[in-house]
Scaffold this motif. Sequence first.
Motif, PDB file in Angstrom:
ATOM      1  N   SER A   1     -76.948 -46.779  25.492  1.00 13.84           N
ATOM      2  CA  SER A   1     -78.055 -47.160  24.607  1.00 13.84           C
ATOM      3  C   SER A   1     -77.470 -47.644  23.275  1.00 13.84           C
ATOM      4  N   GLN A   2     -78.274 -48.342  22.488  1.00 11.51           N
ATOM      5  CA  GLN A   2     -77.824 -48.816  21.173  1.00 11.51           C
ATOM      6  C   GLN A   2     -77.387 -47.632  20.298  1.00 11.51           C
ATOM      7  N   THR A   3     -78.168 -46.537  20.334  1.00 13.65           N
ATOM      8  CA  THR A   3     -77.846 -45.375  19.490  1.00 13.65           C
ATOM      9  C   THR A   3     -76.541 -44.713  19.943  1.00 13.65           C
ATOM     10  N   ALA A   4     -76.333 -44.617  21.279  1.00 12.94           N
ATOM     11  CA  ALA A   4     -75.085 -44.018  21.783  1.00 12.94           C
ATOM     12  C   ALA A   4     -73.886 -44.903  21.448  1.00 12.94           C
ATOM     13  N   PHE A   5     -74.073 -46.225  21.448  1.00 19.57           N
ATOM     14  CA  PHE A   5     -73.023 -47.171  21.065  1.00 19.57           C
ATOM     15  C   PHE A   5     -72.603 -46.910  19.610  1.00 19.57           C
ATOM     16  N   GLU A   6     -73.589 -46.745  18.737  1.00 17.80           N
ATOM     17  CA  GLU A   6     -73.281 -46.512  17.317  1.00 17.80           C
ATOM     18  C   GLU A   6     -72.616 -45.150  17.115  1.00 17.80           C
ATOM     19  N   THR A   7     -73.062 -44.139  17.869  1.00 22.07           N
ATOM     20  CA  THR A   7     -72.405 -42.821  17.823  1.00 22.07           C
ATOM     21  C   THR A   7     -70.944 -42.956  18.258  1.00 22.07           C
ATOM     22  N   ALA A   8     -70.695 -43.711  19.343  1.00 16.14           N
ATOM     23  CA  ALA A   8     -69.319 -43.906  19.850  1.00 16.14           C
ATOM     24  C   ALA A   8     -68.451 -44.617  18.818  1.00 16.14           C
ATOM     25  N   LEU A   9     -69.028 -45.602  18.114  1.00 20.36           N
ATOM     26  CA  LEU A   9     -68.272 -46.323  17.076  1.00 20.36           C
ATOM     27  C   LEU A   9     -67.843 -45.368  15.962  1.00 20.36           C
ATOM     28  N   LEU A  10     -68.785 -44.539  15.502  1.00 22.70           N
ATOM     29  CA  LEU A  10     -68.445 -43.601  14.424  1.00 22.70           C
ATOM     30  C   LEU A  10     -67.405 -42.599  14.895  1.00 22.70           C
ATOM     31  N   HIS A  11     -67.574 -42.118  16.139  1.00 20.86           N
ATOM     32  CA  HIS A  11     -66.633 -41.144  16.708  1.00 20.86           C
ATOM     33  C   HIS A  11     -65.226 -41.748  16.778  1.00 20.86           C
ATOM     34  N   ALA A  12     -65.143 -43.058  17.074  1.00 22.32           N
ATOM     35  CA  ALA A  12     -63.843 -43.741  17.131  1.00 22.32           C
ATOM     36  C   ALA A  12     -63.255 -43.943  15.733  1.00 22.32           C
ATOM     37  N   LEU A  13     -64.116 -44.217  14.758  1.00 22.21           N
ATOM     38  CA  LEU A  13     -63.637 -44.555  13.409  1.00 22.21           C
ATOM     39  C   LEU A  13     -63.253 -43.345  12.560  1.00 22.21           C
ATOM     40  N   GLU A  14     -63.964 -42.227  12.739  1.00 24.19           N
ATOM     41  CA  GLU A  14     -63.800 -41.099  11.802  1.00 24.19           C
ATOM     42  C   GLU A  14     -62.364 -40.579  11.688  1.00 24.19           C
ATOM     43  N   PRO A  15     -61.580 -40.523  12.802  1.00 22.50           N
ATOM     44  CA  PRO A  15     -60.215 -39.996  12.643  1.00 22.50           C
ATOM     45  C   PRO A  15     -59.230 -40.986  11.996  1.00 22.50           C
ATOM     46  N   PHE A  16     -59.620 -42.245  11.810  1.00 22.37           N
ATOM     47  CA  PHE A  16     -58.666 -43.265  11.357  1.00 22.37           C
ATOM     48  C   PHE A  16     -58.239 -43.057   9.906  1.00 22.37           C
ATOM     49  N   ASP A  17     -57.001 -43.450   9.635  1.00 23.86           N
ATOM     50  CA  ASP A  17     -56.432 -43.420   8.289  1.00 23.86           C
ATOM     51  C   ASP A  17     -56.743 -44.763   7.630  1.00 23.86           C
ATOM     52  N   LEU A  18     -57.515 -44.733   6.548  1.00 27.54           N
ATOM     53  CA  LEU A  18     -57.942 -45.981   5.901  1.00 27.54           C
ATOM     54  C   LEU A  18     -56.806 -46.660   5.127  1.00 27.54           C
ATOM     55  N   GLN A  19     -55.661 -46.001   5.059  1.00 25.57           N
ATOM     56  CA  GLN A  19     -54.497 -46.626   4.399  1.00 25.57           C
ATOM     57  C   GLN A  19     -53.633 -47.405   5.395  1.00 25.57           C
ATOM     58  N   ARG A  20     -53.936 -47.295   6.684  1.00 24.94           N
ATOM     59  CA  ARG A  20     -53.137 -47.993   7.712  1.00 24.94           C
ATOM     60  C   ARG A  20     -53.955 -49.089   8.377  1.00 24.94           C
ATOM     61  N   THR A  21     -53.291 -50.176   8.729  1.00 28.97           N
ATOM     62  CA  THR A  21     -53.955 -51.300   9.397  1.00 28.97           C
ATOM     63  C   THR A  21     -54.679 -50.845  10.663  1.00 28.97           C
ATOM     64  N   MET A  22     -55.854 -51.446  10.881  1.00 32.53           N
ATOM     65  CA  MET A  22     -56.614 -51.211  12.110  1.00 32.53           C
ATOM     66  C   MET A  22     -56.819 -52.552  12.803  1.00 32.53           C
ATOM     67  N   TYR A  23     -56.590 -52.580  14.107  1.00 36.20           N
ATOM     68  CA  TYR A  23     -56.731 -53.824  14.875  1.00 36.20           C
ATOM     69  C   TYR A  23     -58.040 -53.810  15.639  1.00 36.20           C
ATOM     70  N   VAL A  24     -58.697 -54.975  15.646  1.00 41.64           N
ATOM     71  CA  VAL A  24     -59.983 -55.107  16.325  1.00 41.64           C
ATOM     72  C   VAL A  24     -60.041 -56.508  16.927  1.00 41.64           C
ATOM     73  N   GLU A  25     -60.779 -56.649  17.998  1.00 37.51           N
ATOM     74  CA  GLU A  25     -60.931 -57.962  18.629  1.00 37.51           C
ATOM     75  C   GLU A  25     -62.078 -58.724  17.978  1.00 37.51           C
ATOM     76  N   ALA A  26     -61.930 -60.033  17.838  1.00 35.69           N
ATOM     77  CA  ALA A  26     -63.034 -60.861  17.328  1.00 35.69           C
ATOM     78  C   ALA A  26     -64.197 -60.783  18.322  1.00 35.69           C
ATOM     79  N   GLU A  27     -65.359 -60.398  17.838  1.00 36.12           N
ATOM     80  CA  GLU A  27     -66.546 -60.305  18.698  1.00 36.12           C
ATOM     81  C   GLU A  27     -67.708 -60.986  17.985  1.00 36.12           C
TER      82      GLU A  27
END
Length: 359
Positions: free
Chosen positions: A191-217
């Motif tokens: 669902s749209q809401t579960a997609f957004e939950t998954a995005l936050l779950h993926a982002l929260e552990p990241f270090d904002l001082q280090r480069t993050m790679y993402v695909e153009a979408e």
Amino acid sequence: MSHRGPVRVADRHAFHTLIDARSPAEYALDHIPGAINCPVLDDDERRIVGTIYKQQGAFEARRVGGAMVAANLARHLRERFADQPASWKPLVYCWRGGMRSGSMVTWLRLVGWDAQQLAGGYKAWRRHVIDRLAELAPQLPLRVICGPTGSAKTRVLQALAARGAQVLDLEACARHRGSVLGAWPGVEQPSQTAFETALLHALEPFDLQRTMYVEAESSKIGRLAVPQPLVQRLRASPCIEIGASVPARLDFLLRDYANLGDDPALLARQLGVLRELHGKQVIARWQEWAQAGALAPLFAELVALHYDPLYARSQSTHLHQWATRHTLASDDLSAAGIDDLATQVLALDDAPAPGSAKA
């Protein structure tokens, strides 16, 4: 020690178990990561109580619903919660922190456990997801991996992740490859809401001082919308283009999209979506190839007539740093070639990307 005051979303990690007391259908649509589903009313019971509420009023709904809740709580106490020690601290939530989670917390506390109710319930979690994504997105130090269809962008991301780089895999969160033929075989999108939950779950552990790679979408992956703050950040970030040769891309597509040959009728139907763009004659030819399992000529024309013109138009429009992109040439998209591209991508990060400011 008992928790003082209302329990907020940010306090959830202080508890041993997170319990979603909503119905299985509500839980399946979206839930707080790590929560277990112990419904106080199942899907049928919830529907019955709702009907009684509309037809006979709140008292009758509570009387009938109360018996159902009591039976379900008794079952959870006998089964799911039977092995919990006296020191167990569960946090319970329902839709908005009302009667469903309240009744479970009352019973768990009567037993002697330090159970608490999440203030605001799932609705508070939903607000937290929206706010956090909006807060995090502008800070993300993104590098956008670009390239026309068949450039192995997702595989390059996976190779980067395998080397310990920070990778946000939007397609994995959306369970879709993003293109017109990008559905994962046999897999429903969340669902749209579960997609957004998954995005936050993926982002929260990241270090904002280090480069993050993402695909153009684009702003939609299958039927799901990428949250606008994330779309805006992605479009404003530095780009790395994979400049793979057409033969290498076609070779890769035949390997990576081989599953499309498994259901010729479905593939032919999906191609029908492009009729307005390419006209009846072209689509008829593509559908014939699809039905015959002739993927090589089909992919060659899809790349030449559909994907590449679309790519040429969209990148310069949507990616604001497109003009200053790094391009990595490749005529080998085998596993070794993809690994080599990942090495080159990481080497670029040692030098400052053009037009970028460290986040």
